[in-house]
Scaffold this active site. Structure first.
Site, PDB file in Angstrom:
ATOM      1  CG  ASN A 117      -0.329  -0.319   2.494  1.00 23.51           C
ATOM      2  OD1 ASN A 117       0.897  -0.237   2.608  1.00 23.51           O
ATOM      3  ND2 ASN A 117      -1.110  -0.655   3.505  1.00 23.51           N
ATOM      4  NE  ARG A 256       1.534   1.623  12.325  1.00 23.83           N
ATOM      5  CZ  ARG A 256       1.092   1.501  11.068  1.00 23.83           C
ATOM      6  NH1 ARG A 256       0.642   2.557  10.408  1.00 23.83           N
ATOM      7  NH2 ARG A 256       1.086   0.323  10.473  1.00 23.83           N
ATOM      8  CD  GLN A 285      -4.888   3.709  14.073  1.00 23.01           C
ATOM      9  OE1 GLN A 285      -4.120   4.524  13.650  1.00 23.01           O
ATOM     10  NE2 GLN A 285      -5.246   2.673  13.375  1.00 23.01           N
ATOM     11  CG  HIS A 309      -4.856   3.715   9.956  1.00 17.44           C
ATOM     12  ND1 HIS A 309      -4.132   2.886  10.764  1.00 17.44           N
ATOM     13  CD2 HIS A 309      -4.141   3.794   8.812  1.00 17.44           C
ATOM     14  CE1 HIS A 309      -3.043   2.485  10.141  1.00 17.44           C
ATOM     15  NE2 HIS A 309      -3.036   3.018   8.941  1.00 17.44           N
TER      16      HIS A 309
HETATM   17  P1  NAI Z   1      10.215   0.969   4.629  1.00 21.76           P
HETATM   18  O1  NAI Z   1      10.740  -0.092   5.510  1.00 21.76           O
HETATM   19  O2  NAI Z   1      10.319   0.815   3.153  1.00 21.76           O
HETATM   20  O3  NAI Z   1      10.943   2.360   4.996  1.00 21.76           O
HETATM   21  C1  NAI Z   1      11.091   2.827   6.290  1.00 21.76           C
HETATM   22  C2  NAI Z   1      12.289   3.785   6.327  1.00 21.76           C
HETATM   23  O4  NAI Z   1      12.301   4.436   7.610  1.00 21.76           O
HETATM   24  C3  NAI Z   1      13.622   3.068   6.163  1.00 21.76           C
HETATM   25  O5  NAI Z   1      14.389   3.718   5.153  1.00 21.76           O
HETATM   26  C4  NAI Z   1      14.266   3.205   7.527  1.00 21.76           C
HETATM   27  O6  NAI Z   1      15.680   3.271   7.475  1.00 21.76           O
HETATM   28  C5  NAI Z   1      13.651   4.507   8.005  1.00 21.76           C
HETATM   29  N1  NAI Z   1      13.760   4.697   9.440  1.00 21.76           N
HETATM   30  C6  NAI Z   1      13.594   3.793  10.429  1.00 21.76           C
HETATM   31  N2  NAI Z   1      13.843   4.358  11.617  1.00 21.76           N
HETATM   32  C7  NAI Z   1      14.152   5.648  11.379  1.00 21.76           C
HETATM   33  C8  NAI Z   1      14.499   6.734  12.211  1.00 21.76           C
HETATM   34  N3  NAI Z   1      14.666   6.582  13.543  1.00 21.76           N
HETATM   35  N4  NAI Z   1      14.721   7.927  11.641  1.00 21.76           N
HETATM   36  C9  NAI Z   1      14.638   8.081  10.304  1.00 21.76           C
HETATM   37  N5  NAI Z   1      14.332   7.088   9.459  1.00 21.76           N
HETATM   38  C10 NAI Z   1      14.080   5.882   9.999  1.00 21.76           C
HETATM   39  O7  NAI Z   1       8.725   1.208   5.080  1.00 21.76           O
HETATM   40  P2  NAI Z   1       7.522   1.874   4.243  1.00 21.76           P
HETATM   41  O8  NAI Z   1       6.877   0.873   3.380  1.00 21.76           O
HETATM   42  O9  NAI Z   1       8.016   3.144   3.644  1.00 21.76           O
HETATM   43  O10 NAI Z   1       6.494   2.209   5.435  1.00 21.76           O
HETATM   44  C11 NAI Z   1       6.875   3.074   6.494  1.00 21.76           C
HETATM   45  C12 NAI Z   1       5.810   3.074   7.571  1.00 21.76           C
HETATM   46  O11 NAI Z   1       4.625   3.696   7.084  1.00 21.76           O
HETATM   47  C13 NAI Z   1       5.326   1.684   8.015  1.00 21.76           C
HETATM   48  O12 NAI Z   1       6.216   1.079   8.927  1.00 21.76           O
HETATM   49  C14 NAI Z   1       3.998   2.019   8.633  1.00 21.76           C
HETATM   50  O13 NAI Z   1       4.159   2.379   9.989  1.00 21.76           O
HETATM   51  C15 NAI Z   1       3.538   3.243   7.846  1.00 21.76           C
HETATM   52  N6  NAI Z   1       2.415   2.893   6.947  1.00 21.76           N
HETATM   53  C16 NAI Z   1       1.202   3.534   7.126  1.00 21.76           C
HETATM   54  C17 NAI Z   1       0.112   3.198   6.350  1.00 21.76           C
HETATM   55  C18 NAI Z   1      -1.193   3.911   6.502  1.00 21.76           C
HETATM   56  O14 NAI Z   1      -2.219   3.417   6.020  1.00 21.76           O
HETATM   57  N7  NAI Z   1      -1.241   5.066   7.137  1.00 21.76           N
HETATM   58  C19 NAI Z   1       0.184   2.117   5.352  1.00 21.76           C
HETATM   59  C20 NAI Z   1       1.534   1.601   5.153  1.00 21.76           C
HETATM   60  C21 NAI Z   1       2.580   1.952   5.961  1.00 21.76           C
END
Ligand code: NAI
Length: 358
Positions: A117, A256, A285, A309
């Site tokens: 997504n 989040r 939530q 959400h």
């Molecule tokens: P991803 O794993 O591809 O990217 C996450 C990035 O965040 C990575 O590059 C990682 O190094 C970085 N990161 C981790 N800790 C960090 C920190 N302390 N400071 C800076 N960067 C940091 O994940 P993706 O697919 O981009 O998703 C990210 C988040 O988005 C998910 O874990 C989820 O919580 C949220 N999400 C929300 C949705 C919604 O419906 N609102 C749906 C899908 C994801």
């Protein structure tokens, strides 16, 4: 085998719209297939407290399916009662509702449908940035009220062109946000992430990395949060960090809720330290009716773009994550290797670098 799925109720909408797959009613499209294989599938939305279906059935389930949109919070103490549990599957992206360190300790694997997504969320982020910068929500509310006072809206409406936009986290979503912002001719695109983008990817969107978070926020007109929730990001955007933001900055958080401090955000918006806050994720939530983020406003009575959400649960996204859950189950049931991109916690260890630096 017993498989427990904690999903949200779709009620009438799910009965009328079978593509609402992530609901209790439509069961991710898994019911007939799992039954035909002789497995037991329990699906429920009841997830809070010791009498919930979640806590009742987790004790002998082998697989737990959850969704970030209605998170079944799998804590260490609940995990300790789950003697048969071997696999947790997140229908979507973001597995912070599972105590991942406890999963490592208990040898429980955690997989999510990576990428399913990310476009859906990136589009929502771009929309949210625009609706804050352009002061859209109060403009629409004015129209519904039957009023017409252009100056009341225009006094706080800007163009995105020429602004500095930065993402905290430049993974799948954060990078897609940057890509989508390129045609807006921003002054600069920035990112803060402990994992640097490959040089060619950074060059393709002309994004500059800033390594210190305070320095990063002090340069941004718009901050978008796109990192997972883990021990290193819980409360990352707090009262102290907000002091370092440019006065009047806009913040969009679809990652989040708990990455941003609830009360610090409400206070910063009220004082005008930030001009707007928008997103779809909440620290709990469903969000309680009196959650301050539902109604908080800036000094001009605007700046709130909060929604439930749903950014990552468009019908297009539901088709992708339902198919992804099925394929993870197929691999598990037939002993085939999983797609490594989906594995958050493997047997006894983290398989991703995205949930914190270890
Ligand atoms: P991803 O794993 O591809 O990217 C996450 C990035 O965040 C990575 O590059 C990682 O190094 C970085 N990161 C981790 N800790 C960090 C920190 N302390 N400071 C800076 N960067 C940091 O994940 P993706 O697919 O981009 O998703 C990210 C988040 O988005 C998910 O874990 C989820 O919580 C949220 N999400 C929300 C949705 C919604 O419906 N609102 C749906 C899908 C994801």
């Amino acid at each position: 085998m017993k498989i427990l799925a904690i999903l949200y109720h779709g009620h009438k909408a799910a009965e009328e719209e079978p593509r609402l797959l992530g609901t209790v009613e439509n069961k991710l499209g898994l019911e007939d297939w799992l039954k035909s294989q002789g497995h037991e599938l329990i699906v429920s939305a009841s997830k809070e407290g010791p009498d919930s279906d979640f806590q009742k059935h987790i004790v002998d389930a082998e697989i737990l399916i959850t969704t970030p949109f209605h998170p079944g919070y799998l804590t260490r103490s609940i995990m300790e009662k789950a003697k048969n549990l071997k696999l947790c599957v997140t229908a979507g992206v973001g597995s912070d509702h599972i105590d991942l360190n406890a999963a490592v300790d208990h040898g429980i694997q955690v997989l999510e449908v990576s990428g399913s997504n990310v476009v859906s969320v990136a589009e929502h982020v771009v929309m949210s940035i625009l609706l804050l910068v352009r002061n859209f929500v109060p403009a629409h509310e004015m129209i519904e009220r039957g009023d017409w006072q252009v100056s009341d809206i225009a006094r706080d409406a800007y163009d995105l062109e020429g602004k500095v936009v930065g993402t905290i986290g430049a993974g799948r979503i954060g990078y897609r946000v940057l890509q989508r912002l390129v045609p807006f001719n921003t002054k600069e695109l920035l990112y803060y992430d402990y994992a640097p983008l490959p040089a060619s990817a950074a060059e393709a969107v002309k994004a500059r990395r800033v390594e210190d978070l305070k320095d990063f926020v002090s340069q941004c007109d718009v901050i978008t949060v796109n990192c997972p929730l883990h021990e290193g990001t819980r409360g990352l955007v707090n009262a102290e960090l907000l002091k370092h933001c440019k006065k009047g900055a806009w913040i969009v958080n679809t990652a989040r809720g708990a990455i941003c401090d609830k009360d610090a955000i409400a206070a910063a918006l009220k004082s005008g330290q930030i001009s707007g806050y928008s997103g779809d994720v909440w620290n709990v939530q469903p969000a309680p009716k009196d959650h301050v983020w539902r109604t908080m406003k800036n000094p001009l009575g605007a700046g709130n773009g909060m929604v439930p959400h749903y950014s990552g649960t468009t019908l297009d996204a539901q088709a992708r994550y339902a198919a992804g859950v099925r394929s993870i189950l197929e691999n598990y049931l037939s002993g085939k290797p999983q797609d490594s991109a989906n594995i958050i916690v493997g047997l006894g260890k983290y398989e991703t670098k995205a949930y914190g630096q270890r």
